[in-house]
Write an enzyme that holds these catalytic residues in place. Structure first.
Site, PDB file in Angstrom:
ATOM      1  N   SER A   1       0.821  -1.225   0.000  1.00 34.28           N
ATOM      2  CA  SER A   1       0.000   0.000   0.000  1.00 34.28           C
ATOM      3  C   SER A   1       0.849   1.266   0.000  1.00 34.28           C
ATOM      4  CB  SER A   1      -0.913   0.015   1.227  1.00 34.28           C
ATOM      5  OG  SER A   1      -1.590   1.258   1.270  1.00 34.28           O
TER       6      SER A   1
ATOM      7  N   SER B   1      -0.692   4.141   0.591  1.00 32.85           N
ATOM      8  CA  SER B   1      -1.478   5.120   1.353  1.00 32.85           C
ATOM      9  C   SER B   1      -0.713   5.756   2.523  1.00 32.85           C
ATOM     10  CB  SER B   1      -2.773   4.472   1.850  1.00 32.85           C
ATOM     11  OG  SER B   1      -3.570   4.143   0.736  1.00 32.85           O
TER      12      SER B   1
ATOM     13  N   LYS C   1     -13.874  -4.070   1.182  1.00 34.86           N
ATOM     14  CA  LYS C   1     -14.736  -2.905   0.957  1.00 34.86           C
ATOM     15  C   LYS C   1     -16.227  -3.220   1.121  1.00 34.86           C
ATOM     16  CE  LYS C   1     -11.574  -0.363  -2.029  1.00 34.86           C
ATOM     17  NZ  LYS C   1     -11.374   0.328  -3.297  1.00 34.86           N
TER      18      LYS C   1
ATOM     19  N   ASN D   1     -14.728   2.667   1.306  1.00 39.09           N
ATOM     20  CA  ASN D   1     -13.262   2.689   1.421  1.00 39.09           C
ATOM     21  C   ASN D   1     -12.776   3.648   2.501  1.00 39.09           C
ATOM     22  OD1 ASN D   1     -13.535   5.238   0.259  1.00 39.09           O
ATOM     23  ND2 ASN D   1     -11.682   5.017  -0.960  1.00 39.09           N
TER      24      ASN D   1
ATOM     25  N   GLY E   1     -15.855  -3.155 -17.643  1.00 43.42           N
ATOM     26  CA  GLY E   1     -15.962  -3.886 -16.384  1.00 43.42           C
ATOM     27  C   GLY E   1     -17.245  -3.532 -15.654  1.00 43.42           C
TER      28      GLY E   1
ATOM     29  N   GLY F   1     -16.897  -4.414  -8.674  1.00 48.54           N
ATOM     30  CA  GLY F   1     -16.935  -3.416  -7.606  1.00 48.54           C
ATOM     31  C   GLY F   1     -16.261  -2.105  -8.001  1.00 48.54           C
ATOM     32  N   ALA F   2     -15.147  -2.202  -8.715  1.00 44.63           N
ATOM     33  CA  ALA F   2     -14.409  -0.982  -9.087  1.00 44.63           C
ATOM     34  C   ALA F   2     -15.254  -0.123 -10.023  1.00 44.63           C
ATOM     35  CB  ALA F   2     -13.083  -1.351  -9.750  1.00 44.63           C
TER      36      ALA F   2
ATOM     37  N   MET G   1      -7.461   2.076 -14.260  1.00 43.20           N
ATOM     38  CA  MET G   1      -7.468   2.293 -12.810  1.00 43.20           C
ATOM     39  C   MET G   1      -6.249   1.657 -12.130  1.00 43.20           C
ATOM     40  SD  MET G   1     -11.293   2.090 -11.410  1.00 43.20           S
ATOM     41  CE  MET G   1     -12.682   2.779 -12.256  1.00 43.20           C
TER      42      MET G   1
ATOM     43  N   TYR H   1      -2.212   1.008 -11.551  1.00 45.75           N
ATOM     44  CA  TYR H   1      -1.045   1.867 -11.683  1.00 45.75           C
ATOM     45  C   TYR H   1       0.199   1.032 -11.413  1.00 45.75           C
ATOM     46  CZ  TYR H   1      -1.417   1.810  -6.634  1.00 45.75           C
ATOM     47  OH  TYR H   1      -1.507   1.389  -5.330  1.00 45.75           O
TER      48      TYR H   1
END
Ligand code: ATR
Length: 280
Positions: free
Chosen positions: A24, A26, A75, A96, A136, A139-140, A226, A228
């Site tokens: 992560s 974040s 999530k 999220n 798609g 969920g995304a 989406m 990266y």
């Protein structure tokens, strides 16, 4: 962290929970926001056991944490754990961002607004009037539908391998919101051109190539993945048609900035943080 008289400030604690979580970004992003805004927060990554998400959250609350971000695969579980949900969390069907407020768990979803901000602010791409293709229906994809609709595009087409899932997704959103032109398709039958094509499938993780035609990329099309961290087959294909190509790093930073704003009431500047993160 200290104030201007060098007295220690009360530091509020936050975390991101996922499984796995070691990758992560974040904590680095929120540390950069805290430094930039002078907000006294600490943010760490926590590995929650697959069958122990709710217990991990209770543990954080007991320790006085103020909130948490939630990532794969929790999530949906986070959504079900909340006492209150924002409209964007309800629409996404997933959470999220959690705020712990006087023994209540409030659930929000900042993924969709993160994508919309990245497209409109960082790529200066006007979504109003655009023909959007969303690849798609998991969920995304569902997580970004409401902010895309709110941007007033001319149309949104959802393409998915499993057509029923795409149909279900538009029925659900159409029942809740006044919407633009919505359509569904499988990949092979896509024929018209799109101004913005967003890959919200999970296949960026593999080398699978979606069976979409090169002719669907309109002139000046923005192709957004989406994912990266690496060029996906979708990005390579889009690039070969002359489309402008973007990965999901900006979305990651923007969704974090929105969470930071939800928690702290302060909006950090994202451009320097995106720049910093792109060199990692
Ligand atoms: P997420 O929460 O990341 O969206 P998900 O809900 O499992 O994960 O959804 C994954 C998405 O990627 C779905 O749209 C899925 O298509 P299906 O609904 O048809 O299964 C898509 N996907 C995953 N692997 C794929 C593949 N090999 N080819 C085409 N689409 C794929």
């Amino acid at each position: 962290m200290t104030d201007k008289y060098d007295k220690p400030l009360n530091i509020d604690r936050y975390a991101v929970l996922g499984n796995p979580i070691a990758h992560s970004k974040s904590p680095q992003i929120h540390a950069a926001f805290a430094k930039q805004t002078g907000q006294p927060i600490n943010y760490e990554a926590i590995l929650a056991p697959i069958d122990g998400f709710a217990a991990s959250i209770k543990n954080l609350i007991a320790q006085g944490y103020k909130g948490a971000n939630v990532t794969v695969p929790f999530k949906f579980e986070a959504f079900n754990l909340c006492d209150e949900l924002t409209e964007r969390a309800t629409s996404a069907g997933a959470v999220n961002t959690l705020s712990f407020n006087q023994n209540k768990i409030i659930g929000d979803n900042t993924d969709g607004v993160g994508l919309a901000r990245d497209l409109t602010l960082n790529y200066s791409y006007a979504l109003k009037g655009a023909r959007i293709l969303l690849l798609g229906a998991g969920g995304a994809a569902q997580g970004v539908m409401l902010p895309l609709i709110n941007a007033e595009p001319a149309s949104i087409t959802i393409a998915n391998r499993n057509l029923e899932k795409a149909q279900f997704m538009i029925q659900k959103i159409a029942a809740q919101h006044a919407v633009c032109n919505l359509a569904v398709s499988n990949y092979e039958n896509l024929q018209s051109k799109f101004d913005v094509i967003i890959n919200a499938t999970s296949i960026g993780l593999s080398d699978t190539i979606l069976p979409i035609s090169n002719t669907i990329f309109a002139k000046n099309c923005l192709a957004y993945d989406m994912m990266y961290g690496r060029e996906t087959p979708f990005m390579a294909k889009a690039r070969s048609t002359g489309a402008q190509v973007a990965d999901g790093l900006g979305m990651l930073v923007e969704q974090a900035a929105e969470a930071f704003y939800v928690w702290r009431g302060v909006r950090p500047e994202t451009a320097p943080v995106i720049k910093m993160m792109s060199t990692y």
